[in-house]
Design a protein around this motif. Structure first.
Motif, PDB file in Angstrom:
ATOM      1  N   LEU A  80     -12.481  67.277   1.948  1.00  0.00           N
ATOM      2  CA  LEU A  80     -13.278  67.842   0.869  1.00  0.00           C
ATOM      3  C   LEU A  80     -12.690  69.141   0.348  1.00  0.00           C
ATOM      4  CD1 LEU A  80     -16.787  67.003   2.218  1.00  0.00           C
ATOM      5  CD2 LEU A  80     -15.791  66.178   0.096  1.00  0.00           C
ATOM      6  N   THR A  81     -12.248  70.014   1.260  1.00  0.00           N
ATOM      7  CA  THR A  81     -11.707  71.286   0.766  1.00  0.00           C
ATOM      8  C   THR A  81     -10.417  71.046  -0.018  1.00  0.00           C
ATOM      9  OG1 THR A  81     -10.754  71.622   2.942  1.00  0.00           O
ATOM     10  CG2 THR A  81     -12.728  72.872   2.446  1.00  0.00           C
ATOM     11  N   SER A  82      -9.613  70.082   0.423  1.00  0.00           N
ATOM     12  CA  SER A  82      -8.385  69.804  -0.341  1.00  0.00           C
ATOM     13  C   SER A  82      -8.726  69.258  -1.715  1.00  0.00           C
ATOM     14  CB  SER A  82      -7.506  68.775   0.359  1.00  0.00           C
ATOM     15  OG  SER A  82      -7.509  68.966   1.719  1.00  0.00           O
ATOM     16  N   MET A  83      -9.687  68.370  -1.763  1.00  0.00           N
ATOM     17  CA  MET A  83     -10.084  67.850  -3.067  1.00  0.00           C
ATOM     18  C   MET A  83     -10.629  68.986  -3.913  1.00  0.00           C
ATOM     19  SD  MET A  83     -11.761  64.117  -2.277  1.00  0.00           S
ATOM     20  CE  MET A  83     -12.171  63.629  -3.936  1.00  0.00           C
ATOM     21  N   GLY A  84     -11.414  69.862  -3.286  1.00  0.00           N
ATOM     22  CA  GLY A  84     -11.956  71.020  -3.986  1.00  0.00           C
ATOM     23  C   GLY A  84     -10.824  71.884  -4.545  1.00  0.00           C
ATOM     24  N   ARG A  85      -9.752  72.082  -3.731  1.00  0.00           N
ATOM     25  CA  ARG A  85      -8.609  72.898  -4.163  1.00  0.00           C
ATOM     26  C   ARG A  85      -7.914  72.252  -5.358  1.00  0.00           C
ATOM     27  NH1 ARG A  85      -7.711  74.959   1.096  1.00  0.00           N
ATOM     28  NH2 ARG A  85      -8.594  77.041   0.970  1.00  0.00           N
ATOM     29  N   LEU A  86      -7.839  70.913  -5.334  1.00  0.00           N
ATOM     30  CA  LEU A  86      -7.201  70.220  -6.453  1.00  0.00           C
ATOM     31  C   LEU A  86      -7.871  70.591  -7.768  1.00  0.00           C
ATOM     32  CD1 LEU A  86      -6.432  66.563  -5.388  1.00  0.00           C
ATOM     33  CD2 LEU A  86      -4.864  68.448  -5.781  1.00  0.00           C
ATOM     34  N   PHE A  87      -9.194  70.795  -7.681  1.00  0.00           N
ATOM     35  CA  PHE A  87      -9.905  71.192  -8.900  1.00  0.00           C
ATOM     36  C   PHE A  87      -9.678  72.676  -9.199  1.00  0.00           C
ATOM     37  CE2 PHE A  87     -12.488  67.519  -7.483  1.00  0.00           C
ATOM     38  CZ  PHE A  87     -12.273  66.712  -8.574  1.00  0.00           C
ATOM     39  N   GLY A  88      -8.905  73.339  -8.351  1.00  0.00           N
ATOM     40  CA  GLY A  88      -8.490  74.717  -8.580  1.00  0.00           C
ATOM     41  C   GLY A  88      -9.650  75.662  -8.723  1.00  0.00           C
ATOM     42  N   GLY A  89      -9.613  76.476  -9.760  1.00  0.00           N
ATOM     43  CA  GLY A  89     -10.651  77.486  -9.936  1.00  0.00           C
ATOM     44  C   GLY A  89     -11.949  76.913 -10.466  1.00  0.00           C
ATOM     45  N   LEU A  90     -12.019  75.593 -10.561  1.00  0.00           N
ATOM     46  CA  LEU A  90     -13.213  74.983 -11.145  1.00  0.00           C
ATOM     47  C   LEU A  90     -14.404  75.149 -10.215  1.00  0.00           C
ATOM     48  CD1 LEU A  90     -13.973  73.121 -13.613  1.00  0.00           C
ATOM     49  CD2 LEU A  90     -13.734  71.236 -12.013  1.00  0.00           C
ATOM     50  N   PRO A  91     -15.461  75.808 -10.704  1.00  0.00           N
ATOM     51  CA  PRO A  91     -16.642  75.874  -9.832  1.00  0.00           C
ATOM     52  C   PRO A  91     -17.249  74.477  -9.673  1.00  0.00           C
ATOM     53  CG  PRO A  91     -17.019  77.039 -11.930  1.00  0.00           C
ATOM     54  CD  PRO A  91     -15.659  76.432 -11.998  1.00  0.00           C
ATOM     55  N   GLY A  92     -17.866  74.236  -8.532  1.00  0.00           N
ATOM     56  CA  GLY A  92     -18.483  72.931  -8.324  1.00  0.00           C
ATOM     57  C   GLY A  92     -17.505  71.876  -7.857  1.00  0.00           C
ATOM     58  N   GLY A  93     -16.272  72.283  -7.581  1.00  0.00           N
ATOM     59  CA  GLY A  93     -15.256  71.308  -7.155  1.00  0.00           C
ATOM     60  C   GLY A  93     -15.670  70.523  -5.924  1.00  0.00           C
ATOM     61  N   LEU A  94     -16.278  71.231  -4.969  1.00  0.00           N
ATOM     62  CA  LEU A  94     -16.698  70.542  -3.739  1.00  0.00           C
ATOM     63  C   LEU A  94     -17.776  69.506  -4.029  1.00  0.00           C
ATOM     64  CD1 LEU A  94     -17.057  73.118  -0.847  1.00  0.00           C
ATOM     65  CD2 LEU A  94     -15.575  71.112  -0.974  1.00  0.00           C
ATOM     66  N   ALA A  95     -18.693  69.859  -4.922  1.00  0.00           N
ATOM     67  CA  ALA A  95     -19.782  68.929  -5.249  1.00  0.00           C
ATOM     68  C   ALA A  95     -19.212  67.694  -5.932  1.00  0.00           C
ATOM     69  CB  ALA A  95     -20.808  69.610  -6.151  1.00  0.00           C
ATOM     70  N   ILE A  96     -18.240  67.912  -6.812  1.00  0.00           N
ATOM     71  CA  ILE A  96     -17.637  66.762  -7.499  1.00  0.00           C
ATOM     72  C   ILE A  96     -16.891  65.885  -6.487  1.00  0.00           C
ATOM     73  CG2 ILE A  96     -15.922  66.084  -9.231  1.00  0.00           C
ATOM     74  CD1 ILE A  96     -16.768  68.592 -10.790  1.00  0.00           C
ATOM     75  N   SER A  97     -16.177  66.540  -5.555  1.00  0.00           N
ATOM     76  CA  SER A  97     -15.500  65.770  -4.509  1.00  0.00           C
ATOM     77  C   SER A  97     -16.508  64.948  -3.722  1.00  0.00           C
ATOM     78  CB  SER A  97     -14.770  66.695  -3.546  1.00  0.00           C
ATOM     79  OG  SER A  97     -14.018  67.642  -4.246  1.00  0.00           O
ATOM     80  N   THR A  98     -17.649  65.570  -3.425  1.00  0.00           N
ATOM     81  CA  THR A  98     -18.689  64.860  -2.678  1.00  0.00           C
ATOM     82  C   THR A  98     -19.146  63.615  -3.436  1.00  0.00           C
ATOM     83  OG1 THR A  98     -19.448  66.888  -1.659  1.00  0.00           O
ATOM     84  CG2 THR A  98     -21.024  65.072  -1.744  1.00  0.00           C
ATOM     85  N   ILE A  99     -19.338  63.769  -4.726  1.00  0.00           N
ATOM     86  CA  ILE A  99     -19.790  62.622  -5.522  1.00  0.00           C
ATOM     87  C   ILE A  99     -18.729  61.522  -5.506  1.00  0.00           C
ATOM     88  CG2 ILE A  99     -20.352  61.841  -7.857  1.00  0.00           C
ATOM     89  CD1 ILE A  99     -21.642  64.590  -8.280  1.00  0.00           C
TER      90      ILE A  99
END
Ligand code: NA
Ligand code: NA
Lengths: 431, 333, 181
Positions: A80-99
């Motif tokens: 999840l954190t790696s996917m979140g990082r892929l979204f870079g500075g995008l807020p909510g990246g973790l939530a999108i990864s979760t979805i």
């Protein structure tokens, strides 16, 4: 009428905080023995046996085991954190990864308890650790964990196919677009919310020692193993190596293999994971058993006949019928489980729909969308209980109840879209 | 006048076509004929949650009656197997004749009575189809290792010729067949198979041999039966018999309609018959299994003997009547 | 008070044994399903007995897990008010709930479950499918067996509540296996 009073009583008793499963069971016991005598409970062993022989539900412990192993070995966090990082500075990246992870799990199982609990284990701790809002986190998990009911393969669609006499394959195909639109709108919602309220979902902190490019490469490498696991699970279903239920065992064993590869393996870890799995599984099934006692008393005291009577009063005109039928299912979904609705309510509505020239495939998809919402509606939505069962104590029931509301609104929106613009989803409203 | 309310548990879900129509017709007939002195309350599987618990629930008196199929109780009482349909056994007319005129009812009573139960014929599906296969079966070798959803005794016969009978939850059958997790599925006949959509994913529809006359059953708790006055018992008997007859003809009708639809909408579906060597092998396997069953139980031996004798006698007549007629038709058309 | 503590710890031990059995069944079940998939796909070998063993093990996991989860407070509660209550109040909720909900519910399931399993034993019930498992009564007997342990776990809930009321224990220290359950 006893059934209705029983619901009210259960609602009050639940608020006292005694375990949900035994509150259902105990309230059922009082009303059942009062109305029919002790012998009503001679049906309970049969009902428990039917859960025992429902092999589709085997996916619940197996997926939970996979989730627990991924969590204990920190591989889930890494995903999840790696996917979140892929979204870079995008807020909510973790939530999108979760979805997105939830959507993948949804495509591999049709059992809600399995995916909500697995997602709760995998992603809730990560989101909370990254200072995500509790409500946003829990809402995202419940909603994406429940996607399994509309994204094929899905139990609701199979049951509806049986009840309405429609081929399961047609239903599965018809459900794909509604599922995709739902996932898309969840993501849009996260994007909009985090723009308006960035503090609810802070972006992943950047590592100052690495360039953006290095960051992306590192993230991609870190994603591979857990994602490969999900691909194995999904792939085994699509290639027919395993049934959806069996694929969950491949997931569990695969997670252990990953642990070995990443040198996180120990027999103690497996044993502890088994202990967690047993505890969480028992929580899910105790609720199912309590609920089956509850629905037993409800129907054997005449609740099903009463519902039938009320439903015959629905109007017999196209739009009036559709809107009221959807409202009735939505409201009943607050209280009654989806199997009962499929078997009691839908057969009463179906002939009316048919006589109005309504396309039954479209009708079935509307009902299925509606029923998956019923897993999420407070106070009795099972997904909410399941997530509460694996959440840390600081996440309160109220947080979960509030967190789910925007997602329910999205689901009602999609339902309305399918009603008004069926052609967008590749369907037609009439024959 | 005393009135009775009989609670009936059926193995099927609510609104299950044909099977469920049978109990509904039974209920209507009984209530009208008895002028309301008997009321029937039907509970489907969604209510009692125990499709395969009907035997136990009627036995224990939790329900007064049941509607199910005798061969489901094979694991509990092995001799109940023989009262539904047997591979290479009698067709529906022959089997009804056996029940009512050839001693079948008496044997059935002997098997069920020790369990405080009475069993009556409860409707027939006619010849069931041999199943949906994704590949054509040309020889015995093609059957070796074939994974097929085929339960019960027919599964044992298939196993003898090398098939791997496989358990798949009904909800996952379609997906399992579509993705080759299994190679074949046996279900009922066109009318009921159509609902599960197998025609979309399997091309070869084999003709039947394993269940030539699947008879459902009405189970009645014996104590409850004995409480009914003689006239009501007779009303029950007649209603069971007439709704069973209705199911046989409704099956014929619904299957004919469904088959016409499959032919029209799914030209991919081809009707096939197993080659002779396969039938021969299964015939021998069936004989061997029956011999084993007869050795294990005197009662089973008695039933098998009675069925074999009756089949022989009545088939000789079927040969010069029904079969001769169908052959004649086949020649001139 | 001394005997309450002994009883409480004894009952807790029983629930832990249930959990231990369920954990073993859990690991065996994962291995069982995995084996069945591999055997079918790689070796084209299907055993109905092994397939039936899957749901036998799965039943043991969730049934015997229930008393275990009662001891570890793993069952989900609606905590709208509950979390803010004092230990005394929580103890009363749990004491009364255990006595009027858990124990009677377990009693009825155990009572009727016993007849259910006994009948199966008398008939010598086995699987009706080719190559299926014999002795169906064993898995049916897990129902009344579980009921007995749910009852003892319910009693355990009561003894623990009494210890809390006496000030010997509190609910904070006991909280659910660290967020998990
Ligand atoms: Na799904
Ligand atoms: Na069949």
């Amino acid at each position: 009428m006893i059934g209705m009073i029983m619901f009210a009583a259960a609602l009050v008793m639940l608020m006292l905080g005694f375990p949900v499963a035994f509150t259902f069971g105990g309230v059922a016991l009082f009303f059942g023995v009062f109305a029919q005598g002790m012998d009503l409970f001679a049906f309970m062993p049969y009902r428990i046996m039917s859960v025992m022989q429902n092999t589709v539900l085997m996916a619940v412990p197996l997926f939970i085991f996979m989730g627990v192993v991924l969590q204990r070995t920190k591989l889930a966090e890494q995903l999840l954190t790696s996917m979140g990082r892929l979204f870079g500075g995008l807020p909510g990246g973790l939530a999108i990864s979760t979805i997105l992870v939830g959507a993948l799990l949804a495509a591999s199982t049709g059992v809600v308890g399995a995916s909500v609990v697995a997602m709760g284990l995998i992603s809730l701790p990560v989101m909370l650790a990254h200072k995500y809002d509790k409500r946003l986190s829990t809402g995202t998990i419940c909603a994406s964990g429940t996607l399994g009911q509309i994204v094929p393969p899905s139990i609701i669609l199979i049951i509806l196919g049986d009840v309405l006499g429609l081929p399961v394959g047609d239903l599965f195909k018809a459900a794909v677009w509604p599922g995709v639109v739902l996932i898309g709108l969840y993501i849009v919602y996260i994007l909009v919310l985090t723009r308006l309220k960035p503090e609810t979902a802070p972006p992943m902190p950047e590592d100052p020692t690495r360039s953006r490019k290095q960051e992306i490469v590192a993230a991609l490498i870190a994603i591979i193993p857990p994602l490969a696991l999900i691909v194995v699970v999904l792939g085994s279903i699509f290639t027919g190596i395993a049934t959806p239920t069996e694929s969950s065992a491949l997931g569990g064993v695969g997670a252990v293999v990953l642990a070995i590869i990443y040198r996180q393996f120990s027999f103690k870890m497996v044993w502890e994971a088994a202990k967690d799995t047993v505890s969480v599984t028992a929580m899910v099934f105790a609720i199912l058993i309590g609920a089956t006692a509850f629905s037993m008393v409800f129907s054997y005291t005449g609740g099903d006949y009463l519902l039938e009577e009320w439903l015959t009063m629905l109007p017999g005109e196209h739009w009036g019928f559709i809107i009221l039928a959807m409202l009735v299912i939505l409201i009943l979904g607050f209280f009654i489980d989806f199997v009962e609705i499929s078997f009691i309510i839908v057969p009463i509505l179906a002939p009316v729909a048919e006589s109005l020239g309504i396309n039954m495939l479209w009708f079935a998809i509307l009902v299925a969308m509606n029923l998956q919402t019923s897993f999420l509606t407070p106070p009795f939505g099972f997904s909410l209980f399941y997530l509460k069962g694996v959440a840390p104590p600081e996440v309160r029931t109220v947080d979960i109840y509030r967190g789910i509301i925007p997602f329910i609104a999205i689901q009602i929106l999609v339902l309305a879209l399918i009603v008004v613009f069926p052609e967008w989803f590749g369907m037609s409203a009439t024959y | 006048q005393e009135t009775f309310t009989l609670r009936l548990a059926e193995t099927w879900g609510p609104n299950f076509p044909i099977f469920g129509d049978t109990t509904k017709r039974f209920k209507e007939t009984v209530e009208k004929m008895s002028d309301g002195r008997i009321r029937i309350r039907i509970d489907s599987a969604n209510k009692h949650k125990a499709p395969l618990g009907v035997f136990d629930m009627v036995k224990a008196g939790q329900y007064d009656m049941g509607h199910s199929a005798s061969y489901y109780w094979k694991g509990k009482v092995p001799e109940t197997l023989f009262f539904t349909s047997m591979p290479f056994g009698m067709n529906a007319i022959e089997q009804y004749a056996w029940f009512y005129y050839g001693g079948g009812m008496e044997l059935m009573e002997e098997v069920y009575e020790p369990h405080n139960l009475l069993s009556f014929p409860g409707g027939n599906t006619g010849v069931q189809m041999g199943g949906w296969f994704r590949k054509e079966i040309k020889s015995l070798d093609d059957l070796k290792g074939l994974k097929m959803r085929i339960p019960g005794f027919a599964g044992e016969v298939f196993a003898e010729v090398g098939v791997n009978p496989t358990n798949i939850a009904p909800g996952e059958l379609y997906t399992a067949l579509e993705r080759n997790t299994i190679d074949a599925v046996e279900w009922v006949g066109p009318a009921l198979d159509l609902r599960l959509g197998f025609q979309q994913i399997a091309d070869y529809y084999y003709t039947g041999w394993h269940e030539p006359a699947t008879e459902l059953q009405f189970l009645v708790n014996k104590k409850v039966w004995e409480k009914l006055p003689a006239d009501l018992q007779e009303i029950m008997r007649v209603a069971m018999r007439s709704s069973a007859y209705d199911m046989l003809i409704q099956s014929q009708h619904a299957n004919a309609e469904a088959w016409a639809n499959i032919k029209k909408d799914y030209p991919n579906v081809k009707i096939k018959k197993f080659p002779k060597e396969i039938f021969q092998a299964m015939y021998e396997a069936n004989k061997k299994l029956l011999k084993e069953a007869a050795e294990n139980s005197e009662m089973a031996a008695k039933i098998i003997e009675s069925q074999r004798n009756y089949l022989q006698k009545s088939r000789a007549y079927t040969d010069i009547s029904e079969r001769a007629y169908l052959n004649t038709m086949a020649e001139v058309e | 008070m001394g005997w309450i503590i002994k009883l409480d710890e004894g009952l807790g031990w029983l629930s832990k044994v249930c959990g231990w059995i369920a954990c073993v069944a859990m690991i065996l079940m994962a291995a069982n399903v995995f084996y069945d998939v591999v055997a079918r796909y790689a070796f084209n070998d299907v055993s109905i007995a092994m397939q039936e063993m899957e749901w036998h093990l799965y039943s043991v996991v969730f049934l015997l897990g229930i008393p275990y989860a009662l001891r570890t407070d793993g069952h989900v509660r609606v905590d709208v008010f509950y979390t803010n209550w004092s230990n005394t109040r929580k103890a009363w909720v749990n004491l009364v709930g255990a006595l009027i909900f858990v124990i009677p519910f377990a009693f009825l399931i155990g009572f009727y479950g016993y007849e259910f399993a006994l009948d199966s034993y008398h008939m010598g019930e086995s699987s009706g499918d080719p190559g299926g498992l014999p002795n169906r009564w064993i898995i049916k007997a897990v129902i009344p067996f579980t009921a007995v342990f749910i009852a003892t776990a319910g009693l355990n809930m009561a003894t623990y509540a009494i210890r809390v009321l006496a000030g010997d224990r509190s609910y904070e220290t006991e909280h659910s296996g660290g967020g998990l359950a």
